[in-house]
Scaffold this active site. Structure first.
Site, PDB file in Angstrom:
ATOM      1  N   LYS A  13      12.873  43.092  30.079  1.00 38.50           N
ATOM      2  CA  LYS A  13      12.752  43.646  31.436  1.00 38.50           C
ATOM      3  C   LYS A  13      13.857  43.118  32.355  1.00 38.50           C
ATOM      4  O   LYS A  13      14.533  43.894  33.021  1.00 38.50           O
ATOM      5  CB  LYS A  13      11.375  43.301  32.038  1.00 38.50           C
ATOM      6  CG  LYS A  13      10.189  43.846  31.270  1.00 38.50           C
ATOM      7  CD  LYS A  13       8.869  43.516  31.952  1.00 38.50           C
ATOM      8  CE  LYS A  13       8.562  42.037  32.017  1.00 38.50           C
ATOM      9  NZ  LYS A  13       8.354  41.375  30.709  1.00 38.50           N
ATOM     10  N   ARG A  84       0.787  43.397  37.013  1.00 40.05           N
ATOM     11  CA  ARG A  84       0.480  42.810  35.710  1.00 40.05           C
ATOM     12  C   ARG A  84      -1.005  42.833  35.407  1.00 40.05           C
ATOM     13  O   ARG A  84      -1.412  42.375  34.332  1.00 40.05           O
ATOM     14  CB  ARG A  84       0.951  41.362  35.723  1.00 40.05           C
ATOM     15  CG  ARG A  84       2.054  41.020  34.736  1.00 40.05           C
ATOM     16  CD  ARG A  84       2.440  39.583  35.025  1.00 40.05           C
ATOM     17  NE  ARG A  84       3.192  38.940  34.001  1.00 40.05           N
ATOM     18  CZ  ARG A  84       4.515  38.789  34.025  1.00 40.05           C
ATOM     19  NH1 ARG A  84       5.227  39.319  34.974  1.00 40.05           N
ATOM     20  NH2 ARG A  84       5.108  38.107  33.083  1.00 40.05           N
ATOM     21  N   ARG A 123      15.671  32.681  24.220  1.00 39.28           N
ATOM     22  CA  ARG A 123      16.211  32.950  25.567  1.00 39.28           C
ATOM     23  C   ARG A 123      16.787  31.686  26.182  1.00 39.28           C
ATOM     24  O   ARG A 123      16.170  30.627  26.146  1.00 39.28           O
ATOM     25  CB  ARG A 123      15.107  33.512  26.477  1.00 39.28           C
ATOM     26  CG  ARG A 123      15.549  33.668  27.930  1.00 39.28           C
ATOM     27  CD  ARG A 123      14.675  34.595  28.736  1.00 39.28           C
ATOM     28  NE  ARG A 123      13.263  34.292  28.667  1.00 39.28           N
ATOM     29  CZ  ARG A 123      12.302  35.119  29.101  1.00 39.28           C
ATOM     30  NH1 ARG A 123      12.614  36.294  29.634  1.00 39.28           N
ATOM     31  NH2 ARG A 123      11.040  34.774  28.985  1.00 39.28           N
ATOM     32  N   ARG A 155      13.883  28.038  29.680  1.00 39.85           N
ATOM     33  CA  ARG A 155      12.800  28.011  30.673  1.00 39.85           C
ATOM     34  C   ARG A 155      11.651  27.181  30.115  1.00 39.85           C
ATOM     35  O   ARG A 155      11.337  27.300  28.933  1.00 39.85           O
ATOM     36  CB  ARG A 155      12.305  29.439  30.919  1.00 39.85           C
ATOM     37  CG  ARG A 155      12.880  30.099  32.153  1.00 39.85           C
ATOM     38  CD  ARG A 155      12.638  31.579  32.175  1.00 39.85           C
ATOM     39  NE  ARG A 155      11.229  31.953  32.130  1.00 39.85           N
ATOM     40  CZ  ARG A 155      10.792  33.208  32.195  1.00 39.85           C
ATOM     41  NH1 ARG A 155      11.649  34.206  32.305  1.00 39.85           N
ATOM     42  NH2 ARG A 155       9.502  33.473  32.146  1.00 39.85           N
ATOM     43  N   ARG A 166       1.110  32.959  26.758  1.00 34.93           N
ATOM     44  CA  ARG A 166       1.604  34.043  27.614  1.00 34.93           C
ATOM     45  C   ARG A 166       1.375  35.392  26.962  1.00 34.93           C
ATOM     46  O   ARG A 166       1.040  36.369  27.634  1.00 34.93           O
ATOM     47  CB  ARG A 166       3.093  33.834  27.920  1.00 34.93           C
ATOM     48  CG  ARG A 166       3.310  32.712  28.927  1.00 34.93           C
ATOM     49  CD  ARG A 166       4.738  32.289  29.010  1.00 34.93           C
ATOM     50  NE  ARG A 166       5.612  33.373  29.419  1.00 34.93           N
ATOM     51  CZ  ARG A 166       6.906  33.454  29.123  1.00 34.93           C
ATOM     52  NH1 ARG A 166       7.470  32.504  28.390  1.00 34.93           N
ATOM     53  NH2 ARG A 166       7.619  34.461  29.537  1.00 34.93           N
TER      54      ARG A 166
HETATM   55  P1  ADP Z   1      11.688  39.800  29.956  1.00 39.07           P
HETATM   56  O1  ADP Z   1      12.255  39.818  31.351  1.00 39.07           O
HETATM   57  O2  ADP Z   1      10.985  41.058  29.591  1.00 39.07           O
HETATM   58  O3  ADP Z   1      10.857  38.588  29.688  1.00 39.07           O
HETATM   59  P2  ADP Z   1      14.472  39.285  29.089  1.00 39.07           P
HETATM   60  O4  ADP Z   1      15.251  40.392  29.672  1.00 39.07           O
HETATM   61  O5  ADP Z   1      14.603  37.955  29.709  1.00 39.07           O
HETATM   62  O6  ADP Z   1      12.918  39.701  28.940  1.00 39.07           O
HETATM   63  O7  ADP Z   1      14.867  39.190  27.530  1.00 39.07           O
HETATM   64  C1  ADP Z   1      14.242  38.242  26.668  1.00 39.07           C
HETATM   65  C2  ADP Z   1      15.297  37.696  25.693  1.00 39.07           C
HETATM   66  O8  ADP Z   1      15.686  38.727  24.774  1.00 39.07           O
HETATM   67  C3  ADP Z   1      16.577  37.210  26.341  1.00 39.07           C
HETATM   68  O9  ADP Z   1      17.041  36.095  25.621  1.00 39.07           O
HETATM   69  C4  ADP Z   1      17.523  38.410  26.206  1.00 39.07           C
HETATM   70  O10 ADP Z   1      18.871  37.979  26.143  1.00 39.07           O
HETATM   71  C5  ADP Z   1      17.077  39.019  24.892  1.00 39.07           C
HETATM   72  N1  ADP Z   1      17.181  40.490  24.844  1.00 39.07           N
HETATM   73  C6  ADP Z   1      17.025  41.382  25.869  1.00 39.07           C
HETATM   74  N2  ADP Z   1      17.175  42.652  25.440  1.00 39.07           N
HETATM   75  C7  ADP Z   1      17.424  42.573  24.096  1.00 39.07           C
HETATM   76  C8  ADP Z   1      17.662  43.566  23.070  1.00 39.07           C
HETATM   77  N3  ADP Z   1      17.640  44.882  23.344  1.00 39.07           N
HETATM   78  N4  ADP Z   1      17.882  43.115  21.816  1.00 39.07           N
HETATM   79  C9  ADP Z   1      17.880  41.796  21.528  1.00 39.07           C
HETATM   80  N5  ADP Z   1      17.653  40.827  22.447  1.00 39.07           N
HETATM   81  C10 ADP Z   1      17.424  41.204  23.713  1.00 39.07           C
HETATM   82  P1  ADP Z   2       8.326  37.304  31.505  1.00 35.22           P
HETATM   83  O1  ADP Z   2       9.098  38.506  31.909  1.00 35.22           O
HETATM   84  O2  ADP Z   2       9.046  36.447  30.516  1.00 35.22           O
HETATM   85  O3  ADP Z   2       6.910  37.590  31.150  1.00 35.22           O
HETATM   86  P2  ADP Z   2       8.212  36.612  34.319  1.00 35.22           P
HETATM   87  O4  ADP Z   2       9.494  36.000  34.713  1.00 35.22           O
HETATM   88  O5  ADP Z   2       7.956  38.021  34.685  1.00 35.22           O
HETATM   89  O6  ADP Z   2       8.100  36.360  32.754  1.00 35.22           O
HETATM   90  O7  ADP Z   2       6.998  35.762  34.865  1.00 35.22           O
HETATM   91  C1  ADP Z   2       6.948  34.353  34.729  1.00 35.22           C
HETATM   92  C2  ADP Z   2       5.599  33.834  35.204  1.00 35.22           C
HETATM   93  O8  ADP Z   2       5.427  34.132  36.597  1.00 35.22           O
HETATM   94  C3  ADP Z   2       4.371  34.453  34.534  1.00 35.22           C
HETATM   95  O9  ADP Z   2       4.046  33.833  33.298  1.00 35.22           O
HETATM   96  C4  ADP Z   2       3.299  34.238  35.601  1.00 35.22           C
HETATM   97  O10 ADP Z   2       2.840  32.902  35.611  1.00 35.22           O
HETATM   98  C5  ADP Z   2       4.074  34.472  36.893  1.00 35.22           C
HETATM   99  N1  ADP Z   2       4.027  35.895  37.325  1.00 35.22           N
HETATM  100  C6  ADP Z   2       5.075  36.751  37.417  1.00 35.22           C
HETATM  101  N2  ADP Z   2       4.677  37.962  37.833  1.00 35.22           N
HETATM  102  C7  ADP Z   2       3.329  37.890  38.006  1.00 35.22           C
HETATM  103  C8  ADP Z   2       2.318  38.808  38.416  1.00 35.22           C
HETATM  104  N3  ADP Z   2       2.612  40.092  38.726  1.00 35.22           N
HETATM  105  N4  ADP Z   2       1.048  38.368  38.447  1.00 35.22           N
HETATM  106  C9  ADP Z   2       0.728  37.093  38.155  1.00 35.22           C
HETATM  107  N5  ADP Z   2       1.618  36.180  37.758  1.00 35.22           N
HETATM  108  C10 ADP Z   2       2.916  36.558  37.689  1.00 35.22           C
END
Ligand code: ADP
Ligand code: ADP
Ligand code: ZN
Length: 210
Positions: A13, A84, A123, A155, A166
């Site tokens: 995302k 979420r 990541r 992270r 998670r």
């Molecule tokens: P989210 O915000 O949904 O948690 P991220 O955008 O941070 O996800 O991506 C999670 C991890 O996967 C990061 O290390 C990113 O560099 C990697 N990643 C993102 N898109 C792809 C893809 N299409 N193929 C492989 N790895 C990816």
């Molecule tokens: P990822 O994309 O890897 O799931 P985020 O960066 O979106 O992680 O979120 C990190 C953390 O922030 C979540 O695990 C949660 O604790 C909190 N968080 C983010 N967005 C929300 C939401 N909409 N509702 C509740 N908690 C949230």
């Protein structure tokens, strides 16, 4: 142009959000980024994040409400990581209705459990906001940011012991949102297993077709 980006943790995302807001000149609203900033001075928020639990709906909803009151969102926005829970989605609907704002599409980046685990575990992020993957999207120099040469770190909630929690939270509390948005007709499924640029092309195609 108002969009929601959904998907399990690690789906990509944040990676896609960066490209979308840059291409279309809209505002990136990431609740995860907002909470990572807030946790520096708020012990309660820190505890939720470090344990992989969701921040309570009331706190999240109030934060988003405030953010949506700012003028810049008139350019269009991309919600990343919000809503979420079904309750958050209902609260969002109320906010948007009262402001007469419409969502154009909900993009769901679909990846299975094993891929999510691999992506989260590899990541690495920079304090400038750039994000990498040790195997899939590596920086040019190991451990260093391509953009600012800063030190890349993992992270704290990407460590192995929190990742499973998670993903459990996602299954129980967030997955039900898929049906919620399917009923609205706004839901767009995106195959998240493809490469970063292929996923982006897919999303771009949908946005440009509107
Ligand atoms: P989210 O915000 O949904 O948690 P991220 O955008 O941070 O996800 O991506 C999670 C991890 O996967 C990061 O290390 C990113 O560099 C990697 N990643 C993102 N898109 C792809 C893809 N299409 N193929 C492989 N790895 C990816
Ligand atoms: P990822 O994309 O890897 O799931 P985020 O960066 O979106 O992680 O979120 C990190 C953390 O922030 C979540 O695990 C949660 O604790 C909190 N968080 C983010 N967005 C929300 C939401 N909409 N509702 C509740 N908690 C949230
Ligand atoms: Zn950097």
């Amino acid at each position: 142009m108002n969009y929601i980006l959904m998907g399990p943790p690690g789906a990509g995302k944040g990676t896609q959000a960066k490209k979308i807001v840059e291409k279309f000149g809209i505002v990136h609203l990431s609740t995860g980024d907002m909470f990572r900033e807030a946790k520096k001075s708020d012990e309660d928020i820190r505890k939720f994040l470090e344990s992989g639990q969701l921040v309570p709906d009331e706190i999240v909803v109030n934060m988003v409400k405030k953010r949506l009151e700012k003028d810049d969102i008139k350019k269009g926005f991309l919600l990343d990581g919000f809503p979420r829970t079904v309750n958050q989605a209902q609260e969002l609907d109320k906010m948007l209705k009262s402001e007469n704002i419409k969502i154009d599409a909900v993009f769901f980046i679909d990846v299975h459990f094993e891929e999510a685990v691999k992506r989260i575990s590899g990541r690495r992020v920079c304090s400038c906001g750039a994000s990498y993957h040790v195997n899939f999207i590596p920086p040019k120099v190991k451990g260093k940011c391509d953009v600012c040469n800063g030190e890349l770190i993992q992270r704290s909630d990407d460590k192995e012991n929190v990742v499973k929690d998670r993903l459990d939270v996602y299954e129980k509390q967030t997955r039900p949102l898929i049906d919620y948005y399917k009923k609205t007709g706004l839901f767009v499924n995106i195959d998240g297993l493809k490469s970063e640029s292929e996923v982006f092309e897919e999303i771009k195609k949908h946005i440009e077709a509107k």
